[in-house]
Design a protein around this motif. Structure first.
Motif, PDB file in Angstrom:
ATOM      1  N   LYS A  46       0.840  -1.207   0.000  1.00  0.00           N
ATOM      2  CA  LYS A  46       0.000   0.000   0.000  1.00  0.00           C
ATOM      3  C   LYS A  46       0.867   1.247   0.000  1.00  0.00           C
ATOM      4  O   LYS A  46       0.616   2.201  -0.724  1.00  0.00           O
ATOM      5  N   LYS A  47       1.904   1.217   0.851  1.00  0.00           N
ATOM      6  CA  LYS A  47       2.805   2.369   0.907  1.00  0.00           C
ATOM      7  C   LYS A  47       3.478   2.590  -0.435  1.00  0.00           C
ATOM      8  O   LYS A  47       3.668   3.724  -0.872  1.00  0.00           O
ATOM      9  N   MET A  48       3.822   1.486  -1.067  1.00  0.00           N
ATOM     10  CA  MET A  48       4.478   1.600  -2.364  1.00  0.00           C
ATOM     11  C   MET A  48       3.519   2.236  -3.365  1.00  0.00           C
ATOM     12  O   MET A  48       3.924   3.063  -4.181  1.00  0.00           O
ATOM     13  N   PHE A  49       2.254   1.856  -3.297  1.00  0.00           N
ATOM     14  CA  PHE A  49       1.269   2.457  -4.202  1.00  0.00           C
ATOM     15  C   PHE A  49       1.182   3.964  -3.994  1.00  0.00           C
ATOM     16  O   PHE A  49       1.074   4.734  -4.946  1.00  0.00           O
ATOM     17  N   GLU A  50       1.226   4.364  -2.728  1.00  0.00           N
ATOM     18  CA  GLU A  50       1.216   5.800  -2.431  1.00  0.00           C
ATOM     19  C   GLU A  50       2.350   6.488  -3.179  1.00  0.00           C
ATOM     20  O   GLU A  50       2.177   7.543  -3.787  1.00  0.00           O
ATOM     21  N   VAL A  51       3.519   5.855  -3.089  1.00  0.00           N
ATOM     22  CA  VAL A  51       4.691   6.430  -3.750  1.00  0.00           C
ATOM     23  C   VAL A  51       4.448   6.530  -5.249  1.00  0.00           C
ATOM     24  O   VAL A  51       4.703   7.568  -5.873  1.00  0.00           O
ATOM     25  N   VAL A  52       3.916   5.452  -5.820  1.00  0.00           N
ATOM     26  CA  VAL A  52       3.694   5.435  -7.268  1.00  0.00           C
ATOM     27  C   VAL A  52       2.694   6.527  -7.661  1.00  0.00           C
ATOM     28  O   VAL A  52       2.877   7.238  -8.654  1.00  0.00           O
ATOM     29  N   ARG A  53       1.665   6.700  -6.845  1.00  0.00           N
ATOM     30  CA  ARG A  53       0.673   7.732  -7.170  1.00  0.00           C
ATOM     31  C   ARG A  53       1.286   9.123  -7.114  1.00  0.00           C
ATOM     32  O   ARG A  53       1.018   9.974  -7.947  1.00  0.00           O
ATOM     33  N   LYS A  54       2.134   9.325  -6.107  1.00  0.00           N
ATOM     34  CA  LYS A  54       2.815  10.622  -6.005  1.00  0.00           C
ATOM     35  C   LYS A  54       3.637  10.881  -7.263  1.00  0.00           C
ATOM     36  O   LYS A  54       3.636  11.973  -7.811  1.00  0.00           O
ATOM     37  N   LEU A  55       4.342   9.853  -7.697  1.00  0.00           N
ATOM     38  CA  LEU A  55       5.179  10.003  -8.887  1.00  0.00           C
ATOM     39  C   LEU A  55       4.317  10.364 -10.093  1.00  0.00           C
ATOM     40  O   LEU A  55       4.664  11.223 -10.894  1.00  0.00           O
ATOM     41  N   ARG A  56       3.189   9.664 -10.200  1.00  0.00           N
ATOM     42  CA  ARG A  56       2.298   9.908 -11.332  1.00  0.00           C
ATOM     43  C   ARG A  56       1.832  11.362 -11.318  1.00  0.00           C
ATOM     44  O   ARG A  56       1.829  12.034 -12.342  1.00  0.00           O
ATOM     45  N   SER A  57       1.487  11.852 -10.125  1.00  0.00           N
ATOM     46  CA  SER A  57       0.985  13.227 -10.044  1.00  0.00           C
ATOM     47  C   SER A  57       2.087  14.222 -10.392  1.00  0.00           C
ATOM     48  O   SER A  57       1.822  15.337 -10.792  1.00  0.00           O
ATOM     49  N   GLN A  58       3.358  13.786 -10.239  1.00  0.00           N
ATOM     50  CA  GLN A  58       4.469  14.668 -10.613  1.00  0.00           C
ATOM     51  C   GLN A  58       4.792  14.571 -12.098  1.00  0.00           C
ATOM     52  O   GLN A  58       5.746  15.171 -12.579  1.00  0.00           O
ATOM     53  N   GLY A  59       4.046  13.754 -12.817  1.00  0.00           N
ATOM     54  CA  GLY A  59       4.236  13.683 -14.256  1.00  0.00           C
ATOM     55  C   GLY A  59       5.223  12.630 -14.724  1.00  0.00           C
ATOM     56  O   GLY A  59       5.606  12.597 -15.887  1.00  0.00           O
ATOM     57  N   VAL A  60       5.647  11.760 -13.804  1.00  0.00           N
ATOM     58  CA  VAL A  60       6.567  10.698 -14.209  1.00  0.00           C
ATOM     59  C   VAL A  60       5.763   9.597 -14.902  1.00  0.00           C
ATOM     60  O   VAL A  60       4.648   9.280 -14.498  1.00  0.00           O
ATOM     61  N   ALA A  61       6.325   9.054 -15.968  1.00  0.00           N
ATOM     62  CA  ALA A  61       5.687   7.921 -16.633  1.00  0.00           C
ATOM     63  C   ALA A  61       6.258   6.645 -16.040  1.00  0.00           C
ATOM     64  O   ALA A  61       7.473   6.492 -15.948  1.00  0.00           O
ATOM     65  N   ILE A  62       5.377   5.746 -15.643  1.00  0.00           N
ATOM     66  CA  ILE A  62       5.847   4.544 -14.951  1.00  0.00           C
ATOM     67  C   ILE A  62       5.461   3.290 -15.720  1.00  0.00           C
ATOM     68  O   ILE A  62       4.294   3.118 -16.088  1.00  0.00           O
ATOM     69  N   VAL A  63       6.474   2.465 -15.966  1.00  0.00           N
ATOM     70  CA  VAL A  63       6.197   1.145 -16.530  1.00  0.00           C
ATOM     71  C   VAL A  63       6.153   0.186 -15.356  1.00  0.00           C
ATOM     72  O   VAL A  63       7.144   0.029 -14.639  1.00  0.00           O
ATOM     73  N   TYR A  64       5.012  -0.424 -15.157  1.00  0.00           N
ATOM     74  CA  TYR A  64       4.823  -1.253 -13.980  1.00  0.00           C
ATOM     75  C   TYR A  64       4.719  -2.707 -14.421  1.00  0.00           C
ATOM     76  O   TYR A  64       3.745  -3.108 -15.047  1.00  0.00           O
ATOM     77  N   VAL A  65       5.760  -3.474 -14.124  1.00  0.00           N
ATOM     78  CA  VAL A  65       5.779  -4.857 -14.567  1.00  0.00           C
ATOM     79  C   VAL A  65       5.348  -5.740 -13.411  1.00  0.00           C
ATOM     80  O   VAL A  65       5.972  -5.712 -12.344  1.00  0.00           O
ATOM     81  N   SER A  66       4.281  -6.455 -13.585  1.00  0.00           N
ATOM     82  CA  SER A  66       3.837  -7.301 -12.484  1.00  0.00           C
ATOM     83  C   SER A  66       2.941  -8.428 -12.999  1.00  0.00           C
ATOM     84  O   SER A  66       2.356  -8.334 -14.067  1.00  0.00           O
ATOM     85  N   HIS A  67       2.885  -9.476 -12.204  1.00  0.00           N
ATOM     86  CA  HIS A  67       1.984 -10.586 -12.496  1.00  0.00           C
ATOM     87  C   HIS A  67       0.669 -10.431 -11.746  1.00  0.00           C
ATOM     88  O   HIS A  67      -0.241 -11.194 -11.942  1.00  0.00           O
ATOM     89  N   ARG A  68       0.639  -9.477 -10.815  1.00  0.00           N
ATOM     90  CA  ARG A  68      -0.472  -9.488  -9.861  1.00  0.00           C
ATOM     91  C   ARG A  68      -1.648  -8.659 -10.355  1.00  0.00           C
ATOM     92  O   ARG A  68      -1.591  -7.439 -10.384  1.00  0.00           O
ATOM     93  N   MET A  69      -2.693  -9.335 -10.704  1.00  0.00           N
ATOM     94  CA  MET A  69      -3.882  -8.721 -11.273  1.00  0.00           C
ATOM     95  C   MET A  69      -4.431  -7.621 -10.378  1.00  0.00           C
ATOM     96  O   MET A  69      -4.741  -6.524 -10.821  1.00  0.00           O
ATOM     97  N   LYS A  70      -4.549  -7.957  -9.091  1.00  0.00           N
ATOM     98  CA  LYS A  70      -5.154  -7.037  -8.161  1.00  0.00           C
ATOM     99  C   LYS A  70      -4.421  -5.695  -8.199  1.00  0.00           C
ATOM    100  O   LYS A  70      -5.032  -4.635  -8.258  1.00  0.00           O
ATOM    101  N   GLU A  71      -3.105  -5.777  -8.202  1.00  0.00           N
ATOM    102  CA  GLU A  71      -2.304  -4.560  -8.201  1.00  0.00           C
ATOM    103  C   GLU A  71      -2.494  -3.783  -9.493  1.00  0.00           C
ATOM    104  O   GLU A  71      -2.575  -2.561  -9.491  1.00  0.00           O
TER     105      GLU A  71
END
Lengths: 503, 320, 314
Positions: free
Chosen positions: A181-206
């Motif tokens: 959850k904390k990591m998601f917070e970080v990712v959202r902050k990054l997104r709001s700062q305009g960073v483009a994120i490639v998120y590689v994962s197997h986890r559907m829920k995420e």
């Protein structure tokens, strides 16, 4: 946003004998979280490596902010604004967080290379704070930080390079549930700062929780890119999963035995996770999990490579296994996932590799019995159809498939009752895969009990009599043969155990 | 305030205090200002050379040749002096020779990438042989009055060698803590692949460290020669490498690289010096001194390994 | 079974190079010194090479397994002096010999325990032992030489059988046994296996700890044996015995084609390397080159052997 920050056009990558990527287009816009999905071997990691400057593409163009870009190496990519955070962090654990972020940066040094410590600490703290890592004291050494905090440091390091693009490879695999959850917070902050994120994962829920868009790769080709709102878990899985090549998998002729060969009860995987299961005579028991599920640890624990608590019974007798030697004595065998590091001794011959675990039985007193060794290697080379100019050939010169067969052969020569196979077909071509499958099938028919740990869904489904699904150190579901398809399997493997789910 | 109580140096401080108390109880002569001054004075060479060894060990490396470099430099200085070269010039030339020796080590280790242990084992014999060769196998003594200042002189009633040592310690503490070059050493030793990824040249960093070590040994050998007043090429600095290595490890340096400080090492040297002095003052056979050094090296690696095991323990819980 | 050397493709030709080097040294010194090329001198060389040769056997195995033992010289001295001290206390000389061997074995066991069981760095542990044991040697006998052993004991190091030194015969037999051991027993295969890929050996259910432990025990035992032969040859046990012997041993091993990072090498190669070293030293002795200059040449040779291997190995 109208202009993509990064666009890849017609990317192909060939390795000797393999085409890893074919004509892949990929576009990334600022301020989006773009999930990259695909089965093992679909080409995700190759694409990431091209993107982060490890490989250069055989064909195709990468444009960064509209300009054509060439990444000579990872540092080069980083300086141009593309950073990657690997599953395994690349940190200086002996240095402070601040220094990890700004190591050897000219802007942090004054005349005669004097380090501007206060500036560095200040800016590092600001960076870390900006992505919600306020609780981290950047002056502390990284080895004292938890996994999540280390990840934050990695992200801050990437940001310090003014990263426009951040690639995150399975960022949740090493994190406990509450820290995701904390990591998601970080990712959202990054997104709001305009960073483009490639998120590689197997986890559907995420993916559904965090991603804005998703691109699916399969067999080195792009299937599609869609906004997350337009896809469902089902449709995603359908895109990822190819047609099953049914003829690869032999049909079981007779049912396996009912006697329990291996009974695992409360086997500890780490401090807080224990699992139990049973393996029957002549059964192929599949164990499937996405990264971080702990399926690899199961093998390590069973084979005595890692210690812990819990009970094991083999053929009804309780046994203690504290080392691989113990496991071997108890008629357990283990074909490990990484044959180069764990399976074969490269400069040694096929014969020496096959006979290696069983040399005590192939000696007369102290002296090696050359004839017996040749006999055993000839027997298994023939049985497994290992193609080599001779048994004296160094295994280094064999194809991946034949090397893998050598690893299987060396354990069959030990005449085990239980065979643990982990990723038995990793990095081998399709022809060899089919051969290895028929070997596994044949062994089970002969009465060998097999635990098949694999992250390749078709293989697990095609071979196993039963499949156990693991998620974060727990067995969350059990499928009987033919009960599940890949979609159901992946669905179960991406979620914690649901209420009422049968075990 | 936290900075001062750096965890690295805490154990060695405790050990040092412990041995001080111990020897004070055993021998009444031990706990005296004069004796402590003697300990400092006797270990000046060690202090200076240990600075270099700290950097080498921070890289995850090892230098067995420092004793021989000391011999070759001290002997050459003796030779220069006997040829009538002025003390200052002779000292300077000696230091240059130390640097050259460091460059030889650095070349083979950083450029040719031969394991440091083999390179410095070989140069340990090579430099020693060269030292004996240029000395002609005789004692070097009868140094001129002016030269003795480097080893025995005082400035404002503080011993000159001690001043030099303090200055060097201060400079290198600054260098390691506050400059890019110093931090590169820590980063290469901590995680060389991450260092490479950060654009740090691993070979350049290694080369620099071995050259600096040569420089420090050069300075130390001038002081050594001037202090002792005579140099025998075949024995000078014989067990120096091992003792200095022990001091660094005891002072909290990790043999795996990346961890250690100059301050810790200096405490390590002091500790070794106190133990040696205490053994002698307590009238234990002087032969025990060497045996103790060896024991301390083994003790240091034991502690090192335990620390590493403890650090790794936390990571084992991961499920990947 | 075909031998290891012919099995590994990259080994072919290396032995030839070593033999050519040996021949070159022999011819060179034959020209430089009139005394060099004589039966007496050759037998003399054989007589003197035994200590280095004995230690080179386990050293080769240890380096093939990817480690190193720098404490051999000190173990040699420790065993020799232990034997001498026991003799002074009036025990039968052969009891003392066994006592000396046990002392060496014990030192090897300490090395092995720390390195194999607790995975400590072999180099640092053996350097610690090197310094500590040398110190203990002085503690034990206070630096004076011990002599006056019975004549029967000198047989080991001074007797000639059919014109050939007895100790050299023993050495050759030891080499033959060890060579057989490396090529024809599983233990040898395990050593090569560990040197090439320790992880695979562990994953094959073989105790790497046990193999490493045995190797360091062997090293201790052979160093002690070398000590016994040295005392017998020089008729005196001295605290300085075996100082710097590791240079000769390691150089012989590495010149003999054993790879510094382990996994490759042979005792045959080491034997040729040994001959190169001893004839080189003998020739230099005859030319009146000081021992310390010889160390310079050996050190250079060591660097050359490794540097060269790096290039050809790739």
């Amino acid at each position: 946003m109208s202009q993509p920050v990064l666009s890849m056009q017609g990317i192909s990558k060939e390795f000797p004998g393999v085409k890893a990527l074919t004509d892949v287009d990929f576009e990334l816009y600022p301020g989006e979280v773009h999930a990259l999905m695909g089965e093992n071997g679909a080409g995700k990691s190759t694409l990431m490596k091209i993107l982060s400057g490890v490989y250069s593409p055989t064909k195709g163009v990468i444009r960064l902010k509209g300009k054509e870009a060439v990444f000579g190496n990872p540092l080069d990519a980083q300086l141009q604004g593309v950073s990657i955070i690997h599953q395994e962090f690349n940190l200086f654990t002996n240095l402070s967080a601040a220094e990890n972020i700004f190591i050897d940066r000219p802007e942090m040094a004054g005349r005669f290379g004097r380090i501007k410590w206060s500036k560095m600490v200040e800016e590092a703290q600001a960076l870390v704070d900006s992505i919600g890592g306020g609780e981290i004291d950047v002056r502390r050494e990284v080895r004292h930080l938890g996994v999540h905090s280390q990840q934050v440091v990695e992200i801050a390091k990437a940001l310090s390079f003014k990263a426009d693009v951040l690639i995150m490879d399975e960022p949740s695999a090493a994190l406990p549930e509450n820290e995701v959850k904390k990591m998601f917070e970080v990712v959202r902050k990054l997104r709001s700062q305009g960073v483009a994120i490639v998120y590689v994962s197997h986890r559907m829920k995420e993916i559904f929780e965090i991603a804005d868009k998703v691109t699916v790769l399969r067999d080195g080709r792009k299937m599609d890119t869609r906004p997350i709102g337009e896809v469902t878990e089902q449709s995603l899985i359908q895109m990822m999963v190819g047609k099953e090549v049914q003829q690869l998998y032999p049909v079981r002729e007779q049912p396996h035995g009912t006697e329990v060969v291996l009974k695992v009860s409360e086997l500890s995987l780490d401090a807080s996770h224990k699992i139990s299961f049973e393996l029957h005579k002549g059964e192929i028991l599949g164990l499937f999990g996405i990264p971080g599920s702990g399926s690899h640890t199961v093998a390590e624990r069973l084979f005595g490579l890692k210690r812990g608590s819990g009970g094991l019974e083999i053929n009804g007798k309780p046994v203690k296994i504290a080392s691989p030697g113990d496991a071997k004595a108890k008629k357990l065998a283990y074909v490990p996932p990484d044959r180069h590091r764990q399976g074969i001794i490269k400069p040694m011959s096929v014969r020496q590799n096959i006979s290696f675990p069983t040399l005590p039985g192939l000696s007369k007193g102290l002296v090696l019995d050359g004839e017996a060794i040749r006999g055993v290697s000839a027997e298994y080379m023939e049985k497994l159809r290992i193609k080599a100019p001779g048994d004296g050939q160094s295994v280094d010169f064999l194809s991946g498939g034949n090397q893998q067969k050598v690893v299987i052969a060396k354990w069959l020569a030990a005449k085990p009752d239980i065979l643990i196979l982990e990723e038995p077909t990793r990095g081998v071509d399709v022809g060899a895969k089919a051969e290895i499958y028929s070997i596994i099938h044949g062994l089970a028919q002969e009465g060998l009990s097999i635990l098949l740990i694999s992250s390749e869904m078709p293989e697990v489904l095609g071979l196993s009599d039963r499949v156990l699904v693991m998620y974060k150190g727990e067995i969350v579901h059990e499928f009987a043969r033919g009960e599940a398809d890949q979609e159901q399997l992946l669905q179960r493997a991406s979620h914690p155990r649901t209420e009422g789910a049968a075990i | 305030m936290k900075r001062i109580l750096n965890v690295h140096e805490a154990p060695i401080m405790m050990f040092t205090i412990l041995v001080i108390v111990l020897f004070s109880l055993i021998s009444p002569d031990f706990f005296a200002i004069a004796n402590f001054r003697l300990i400092l004075d006797q270990n000046i060479t060690m202090f200076i050379v240990a600075i270099g060894m700290t950097m080498v060990i921070l890289l995850g490396g090892m230098d067995l040749s420092v004793g021989s470099v000391l011999a070759v430099t001290a002997t050459s200085v003796g030779l220069f002096l006997s040829k009538g070269i002025s003390p200052g010039a002779a000292a300077l030339l000696g230091i240059v020779i130390g640097v050259l020796c460091g460059m030889v080590n650095g070349y083979f280790i950083a450029v040719r990438r031969i394991p440091d242990i083999i390179v410095t084992l070989a140069t340990m014999y090579i430099f020693r042989g060269v030292a004996v060769g240029i000395s002609g196998g005789t004692w070097m003594n009868n140094f001129p009055e002016g030269f003795r200042f480097f080893g025995q002189g005082t400035v404002a009633s503080i011993s000159f060698p001690l001043l030099v040592a303090i200055l060097l310690i201060a400079v290198f503490i600054y260098l390691l803590k506050f400059t890019r070059a110093g931090r590169r050493i820590y980063s290469v030793g901590g995680n060389s692949s991450a260092a490479k990824l950060a654009g740090i040249s691993v070979p350049k960093t290694k080369f620099m460290v071995y050259v600096l070590t040569g420089l420090l040994v050069g300075i130390a050998s001038v002081i050594f020669a001037a202090k002792v007043g005579s140099v025998q090429a075949s024995t000078a600095g014989n067990s120096l490498s091992f003792e200095v290595m022990a001091a660094v490890l005891i002072g909290g340096g990790s043999i795996f690289g990346g961890v250690g400080t100059i301050a810790g090492t200096m405490l390590g040297v002091l500790f070794m010096g106190i133990v040696k002095n205490g053994l002698i003052i307590s009238k234990v056979s002087p032969f025990w001194v060497d045996a103790t050094t060896g024991f301390l090296i083994i003790l240091a690696i034991v502690i090192n390994t335990l620390q590493r095991a403890r650090q790794n323990k936390g990571k084992e819980g991961d499920l990947v | 079974m075909t031998t290891w050397t012919s099995r590994l493709p990259f080994k072919s030709g290396t032995l030839l190079v070593q033999l050519v080097l040996l021949l070159f040294i022999l011819i060179l010194f034959s020209f430089l010194s009139p005394y060099f090329l004589s039966v007496t001198n050759f037998m003399n060389v054989l007589n003197q090479m035994v200590e280095v040769g004995l230690i080179a056997i386990p050293m080769t195995m240890i380096i093939i397994s990817g480690a190193m033992d720098l404490s051999v010289g000190s173990i040699l001295a420790f065993s020799a002096v232990s034997m001498g001290v026991a003799f002074e206390r009036g025990y039968n000389i052969w009891v003392c010999v066994i006592f000396g061997l046990l002392a060496g074995l014990m030192c090897g066991a300490i090395n092995g325990y720390l390195i194999a069981r607790h995975r400590m760095q072999a180099i640092v542990v053996t350097i610690g032992m090197l310094v500590m044991l040398r110190g203990l040697v002085y503690v034990v006998n206070e630096g004076r030489p011990i002599s006056g052993f019975p004549d029967s004991f000198y047989f080991l190091g001074q007797e000639y059988i059919a014109g050939i030194p007895f100790n050299a015969i023993i050495l050759v037999i030891m080499f033959l046994i060890a060579n057989f051991f490396m090529k024809k027993t599983r233990f040898g295969t395990y050593i090569y296996g560990i040197g090439n890929n320790e992880e695979v050996v562990r994953f094959s259910g073989i105790s790497v700890i046990r193999v490493r432990f045995i190797l360091f025990m062997l090293s201790g035992l052979f160093s002690a044996l070398a000590g016994v032969f040295l005392v017998s040859r020089l008729a005196s046990a001295e605290a300085t015995s075996g100082t710097n012997i590791e240079l000769d041993v390691i150089t012989a091993t590495l010149i003999g084609g054993t790879h510094i990072f382990g996994g490759r090498g042979s005792l045959t190669g080491t034997f040729v390397g040994l001959l190169i070293i001893v004839f080189l030293r003998n020739g230099l002795n005859l030319l009146g080159v000081s021992v310390l200059y010889q160390a310079v040449i050996l050190g250079a040779l060591l660097l050359l052997a490794v540097a060269n291997k790096k290039i050809s190995g790739e």
